[in-house]
Design an enzyme around this catalytic site. Structure first.
Site, PDB file in Angstrom:
ATOM      1  N   ASP A   1      27.756  19.515 -61.554  1.00  0.00           N
ATOM      2  CA  ASP A   1      27.587  20.619 -62.509  1.00  0.00           C
ATOM      3  C   ASP A   1      26.495  20.379 -63.551  1.00  0.00           C
ATOM      4  OD1 ASP A   1      29.612  21.913 -61.230  1.00  0.00           O
ATOM      5  OD2 ASP A   1      30.906  22.131 -62.993  1.00  0.00           O
TER       6      ASP A   1
ATOM      7  N   TRP B   1      37.816  43.326 -31.950  1.00  0.00           N
ATOM      8  CA  TRP B   1      36.664  43.203 -32.863  1.00  0.00           C
ATOM      9  C   TRP B   1      37.236  42.801 -34.210  1.00  0.00           C
ATOM     10  CZ3 TRP B   1      32.182  43.077 -30.583  1.00  0.00           C
ATOM     11  CH2 TRP B   1      31.888  43.902 -29.501  1.00  0.00           C
TER      12      TRP B   1
ATOM     13  N   TYR C   1      41.248  36.251 -31.117  1.00  0.00           N
ATOM     14  CA  TYR C   1      41.984  37.516 -31.202  1.00  0.00           C
ATOM     15  C   TYR C   1      43.399  37.328 -30.677  1.00  0.00           C
ATOM     16  CZ  TYR C   1      43.982  41.919 -29.620  1.00  0.00           C
ATOM     17  OH  TYR C   1      44.849  42.943 -29.396  1.00  0.00           O
TER      18      TYR C   1
ATOM     19  N   ALA D   1      31.653  15.115 -58.330  1.00  0.00           N
ATOM     20  CA  ALA D   1      30.333  14.644 -57.893  1.00  0.00           C
ATOM     21  C   ALA D   1      30.252  13.117 -57.923  1.00  0.00           C
ATOM     22  CB  ALA D   1      29.249  15.252 -58.781  1.00  0.00           C
TER      23      ALA D   1
ATOM     24  N   CYS E   1      40.054  22.146 -60.872  1.00  0.00           N
ATOM     25  CA  CYS E   1      40.223  23.497 -60.297  1.00  0.00           C
ATOM     26  C   CYS E   1      41.706  23.860 -60.210  1.00  0.00           C
ATOM     27  CB  CYS E   1      39.643  23.572 -58.884  1.00  0.00           C
ATOM     28  SG  CYS E   1      37.957  23.008 -58.755  1.00  0.00           S
TER      29      CYS E   1
ATOM     30  N   ALA F   1      34.434   9.060 -68.824  1.00  0.00           N
ATOM     31  CA  ALA F   1      34.759   9.248 -70.238  1.00  0.00           C
ATOM     32  C   ALA F   1      36.265   9.413 -70.468  1.00  0.00           C
ATOM     33  CB  ALA F   1      34.009  10.452 -70.782  1.00  0.00           C
TER      34      ALA F   1
HETATM   35  C1  FAD Z   1      39.960  25.785 -64.535  1.00  0.00           C
HETATM   36  C2  FAD Z   1      38.868  25.528 -63.527  1.00  0.00           C
HETATM   37  C3  FAD Z   1      38.984  26.044 -62.253  1.00  0.00           C
HETATM   38  C4  FAD Z   1      37.977  25.809 -61.312  1.00  0.00           C
HETATM   39  N1  FAD Z   1      38.135  26.321 -60.053  1.00  0.00           N
HETATM   40  C5  FAD Z   1      37.189  26.080 -59.119  1.00  0.00           C
HETATM   41  C6  FAD Z   1      37.355  26.551 -57.796  1.00  0.00           C
HETATM   42  O1  FAD Z   1      38.362  27.178 -57.458  1.00  0.00           O
HETATM   43  N2  FAD Z   1      36.372  26.276 -56.888  1.00  0.00           N
HETATM   44  C7  FAD Z   1      35.250  25.567 -57.219  1.00  0.00           C
HETATM   45  O2  FAD Z   1      34.394  25.329 -56.349  1.00  0.00           O
HETATM   46  N3  FAD Z   1      35.070  25.105 -58.486  1.00  0.00           N
HETATM   47  C8  FAD Z   1      35.999  25.341 -59.431  1.00  0.00           C
HETATM   48  N4  FAD Z   1      35.842  24.856 -60.708  1.00  0.00           N
HETATM   49  C9  FAD Z   1      34.603  24.135 -61.041  1.00  0.00           C
HETATM   50  C10 FAD Z   1      34.712  22.667 -60.635  1.00  0.00           C
HETATM   51  O3  FAD Z   1      35.843  22.110 -61.224  1.00  0.00           O
HETATM   52  C11 FAD Z   1      33.448  21.933 -61.080  1.00  0.00           C
HETATM   53  O4  FAD Z   1      32.359  22.535 -60.431  1.00  0.00           O
HETATM   54  C12 FAD Z   1      33.513  20.455 -60.737  1.00  0.00           C
HETATM   55  O5  FAD Z   1      34.551  19.824 -61.449  1.00  0.00           O
HETATM   56  C13 FAD Z   1      32.184  19.773 -61.081  1.00  0.00           C
HETATM   57  O6  FAD Z   1      32.301  18.424 -60.847  1.00  0.00           O
HETATM   58  P1  FAD Z   1      31.327  17.377 -61.545  1.00  0.00           P
HETATM   59  O7  FAD Z   1      31.731  16.034 -61.044  1.00  0.00           O
HETATM   60  O8  FAD Z   1      29.922  17.786 -61.390  1.00  0.00           O
HETATM   61  O9  FAD Z   1      31.583  17.493 -63.102  1.00  0.00           O
HETATM   62  P2  FAD Z   1      32.883  17.458 -64.021  1.00  0.00           P
HETATM   63  O10 FAD Z   1      34.119  17.823 -63.274  1.00  0.00           O
HETATM   64  O11 FAD Z   1      32.501  18.269 -65.203  1.00  0.00           O
HETATM   65  O12 FAD Z   1      33.005  15.916 -64.417  1.00  0.00           O
HETATM   66  C14 FAD Z   1      32.103  15.259 -65.241  1.00  0.00           C
HETATM   67  C15 FAD Z   1      32.505  13.802 -65.334  1.00  0.00           C
HETATM   68  O13 FAD Z   1      31.605  13.147 -66.216  1.00  0.00           O
HETATM   69  C16 FAD Z   1      32.316  12.347 -67.148  1.00  0.00           C
HETATM   70  N5  FAD Z   1      31.405  12.174 -68.293  1.00  0.00           N
HETATM   71  C17 FAD Z   1      30.730  13.134 -68.979  1.00  0.00           C
HETATM   72  N6  FAD Z   1      29.957  12.553 -69.927  1.00  0.00           N
HETATM   73  C18 FAD Z   1      30.132  11.208 -69.803  1.00  0.00           C
HETATM   74  C19 FAD Z   1      29.604  10.065 -70.474  1.00  0.00           C
HETATM   75  N7  FAD Z   1      28.725  10.177 -71.459  1.00  0.00           N
HETATM   76  N8  FAD Z   1      30.022   8.826 -70.075  1.00  0.00           N
HETATM   77  C20 FAD Z   1      30.895   8.687 -69.052  1.00  0.00           C
HETATM   78  N9  FAD Z   1      31.431   9.741 -68.394  1.00  0.00           N
HETATM   79  C21 FAD Z   1      31.044  10.967 -68.761  1.00  0.00           C
HETATM   80  C22 FAD Z   1      33.600  13.108 -67.349  1.00  0.00           C
HETATM   81  O14 FAD Z   1      34.620  12.292 -67.875  1.00  0.00           O
HETATM   82  C23 FAD Z   1      33.890  13.535 -65.899  1.00  0.00           C
HETATM   83  O15 FAD Z   1      34.465  12.471 -65.207  1.00  0.00           O
HETATM   84  C24 FAD Z   1      36.830  25.060 -61.675  1.00  0.00           C
HETATM   85  C25 FAD Z   1      36.715  24.542 -62.971  1.00  0.00           C
HETATM   86  C26 FAD Z   1      37.722  24.758 -63.883  1.00  0.00           C
HETATM   87  C27 FAD Z   1      37.588  24.189 -65.275  1.00  0.00           C
END
Ligand code: FAD
Length: 460
Positions: A282, A435, A427, A12, A43, A34
């Protein structure tokens, strides 16, 4: 120059930064991360642990250099400690413990989620792992490399549990999955969950359902798991994959409001209740396109789209996150299960009048070698004929996820079940039939309404 600070550098946060730069190239962007793994595909961790992807560096969506080349400043191994919305300052602690302040004009919170820690005693014992961050992946992989365990227990039968069962088996480790509910993969119907269980059994993975794990204890060189109804099992390694919770402590302490699911409450512009603070990924609640309300549905695909909208808006643009349908796919050994939209039970709760049918078909013309059986479960609304959802399971390589994606696109544009038959899909005998199975399942669904043939058109 306007200053954009982004907290979090995964799917994100980096999507937001890249989009903000596209919209306003002069914007000053700092991303606080972090850990030291910005924009890594967590993933992909199961495939790194299995050794299908031997080099963890290959999991990077982009390298640090790629990101910095876009004139985006990365503060790696820096943790944001507080946000002061009044003075628009965040305080940051670097990896040497030094604390400093950063001023922002716009702030995006993209702190993601953390692994849920269920109420199980013994979670901190050596040999017990969670899987969320790159570091978690490294710890588990080196444990497997060094200790060479023979048996693994996975607590949680969701998609990460399934991918890890596959990963353990690929490494020659016997795996047992323990699930609290009646079937595995509970984001899909039990009929799909049962087939997943059969797939695991075919590959020598034991699934124990209807069992709550209560404790883990050390016993000699191994770990013993105790669960409900007297369940006991032993393994040398245990993976806890029982879901995630939004990482919202920082946001909460700054006065950012949470929604019903405990994630940050945002509108579709990804704005929080505090001026100039956006949130994405997330850590936020997600707008559901069909339900027309917010849910918690943490997915990487969604985090990218929400990040892009937040970045665009923080840079002065005007974007709305269009919403999610919970579209998801998972590969389990030689099988793929995928879903989009609503299942019967979800549609019922939401006030639709659903009919779900199960249908079997071949992925391509049977006379061409290698045709494979597919199971489709289609849900539509009996009152309006509106397409609500599709679940599919079948062999890997049978274009299951892309077929589900077609239905996701159709649901997004408010299509009715009877309209799928009119889609001009490709197809050729090695790939489909005149179909496509998607059209055949929709025709099978329409047979329940011979007098209607066509439903009155509804607004999407
Ligand atoms: C094993 C696994 C398999 C997955 N497979 C899939 C899949 O096949 N398909 C799919 O759609 N999704 C999948 N996911 C889910 C997907 O990885 C997450 O939805 C996605 O990573 C979310 O991204 P995000 O940036 O919101 O958060 P995150 O990836 O949780 O990242 C959060 C970020 O915030 C930082 N952070 C947190 N707190 C602080 C702070 N206080 N100061 C500074 N930085 C901070 C962290 O270091 C990190 O960089 C999977 C997840 C896992 C664990």
């Amino acid at each position: 120059m306007s200053r954009l600070v982004i907290i979090g550098g995964s799917d994100a946060g980096i999507s937001a930064a890249l989009r903000a730069k596209e919209i306003e190239p002069k914007i000053d962007i700092t991303v606080i991360v972090a850990d030291k793994f910005p924009n890594y595909s967590i993933c992909g961790l199961p495939f790194y642990i299995s050794s299908e992807v031997p080099d963890w560096k290959k999991l990077a969506h982009r390298t640090v250099e790629d990101i910095e080349k876009q004139d985006i400043r990365l503060l790696l191994e820096h943790r944001t400690q507080t946000i002061d919305p009044k003075s628009k300052i965040v305080s940051v602690k670097d990896n040497k413990g030094k604390i400093f302040s950063l001023k922002y004009d716009k702030l995006i919170i993209a702190t993601g989620a953390v692994s849920a820690r269920p109420q199980i005693t013994g979670l901190d014992l050596p040999g017990v792992f969670l899987l969320r961050w790159m570091e978690d992946g490294f710890l588990l992989k080196s444990y497997l490399d060094e200790k060479k365990p023979e048996r693994a227990i996975i607590i949680g039968g969701g998609y990460i549990g399934m991918e890890m069962a596959d990963a353990f088996k690929l490494r020659g480790i016997d795996a047992t999955v323990i699930e609290y509910f009646d079937t595995l993969l509970t984001t899909m119907d039990p009929e799909i969950g049962k087939r997943v269980e059969e797939t695991l059994a075919r590959h020598g993975v034991k699934a124990v359902t209807k069992t709550a794990v209560n404790s883990i204890e050390e016993k000699g060189n191994c770990l013993r798991v105790f669960g409900s109804n007297g369940f006991q099992a032993e393994a040398e390694v245990i993976l806890v994959a029982s879901g995630v919770r939004p990482n919202v402590d920082l946001a909460l302490s700054a006065g950012v409001s949470l929604g019903d699911f405990g994630a940050i409450k945002v509108n579709r512009k990804m704005e929080t209740n505090i001026a100039d603070i956006y949130a994405t990924g997330d850590c936020v609640e997600t707008w559901h396109r069909l339900l027309q309300k917010y849910v918690y549905m943490p997915l990487g695909s969604t985090a990218h789209k929400q990040g892009r909208a937040a970045g665009q808006n923080a840079a002065g643009g005007n974007a709305e996150f269009q919403g999610s349908l919970g579209t998801q796919a998972v590969k389990i050994f030689d099988v793929v299960a995928a879903r989009t939209g609503l299942r019967d039970v979800e549609a019922n709760t939401a006030g639709f009048d659903p009919l779900t049918i199960e249908y079997e078909d071949w992925d391509h013309k049977v006379y061409y070698p290698g045709a494979r059986r597919l199971i489709l479960r289609l849900t539509g609304d009996k009152r309006t004929g509106r397409l609500l959802g599709l679940q599919m399971i079948g062999p890997y390589g049978a274009e299951i996820s892309k077929r589900v994606d077609i239905i996701a696109a159709a649901i997004s544009s408010g299509m009715q079940v009877n309209e799928i038959g009119a889609l001009d899909l490709t197809y050729t005998p090695p790939l489909s039939s005149p179909w496509d199975p998607l059209q055949s399942v929709c025709q099978a669904w329409m047979k329940y309404f011979p007098q209607k043939g066509k439903f009155p058109k509804v607004d999407s």
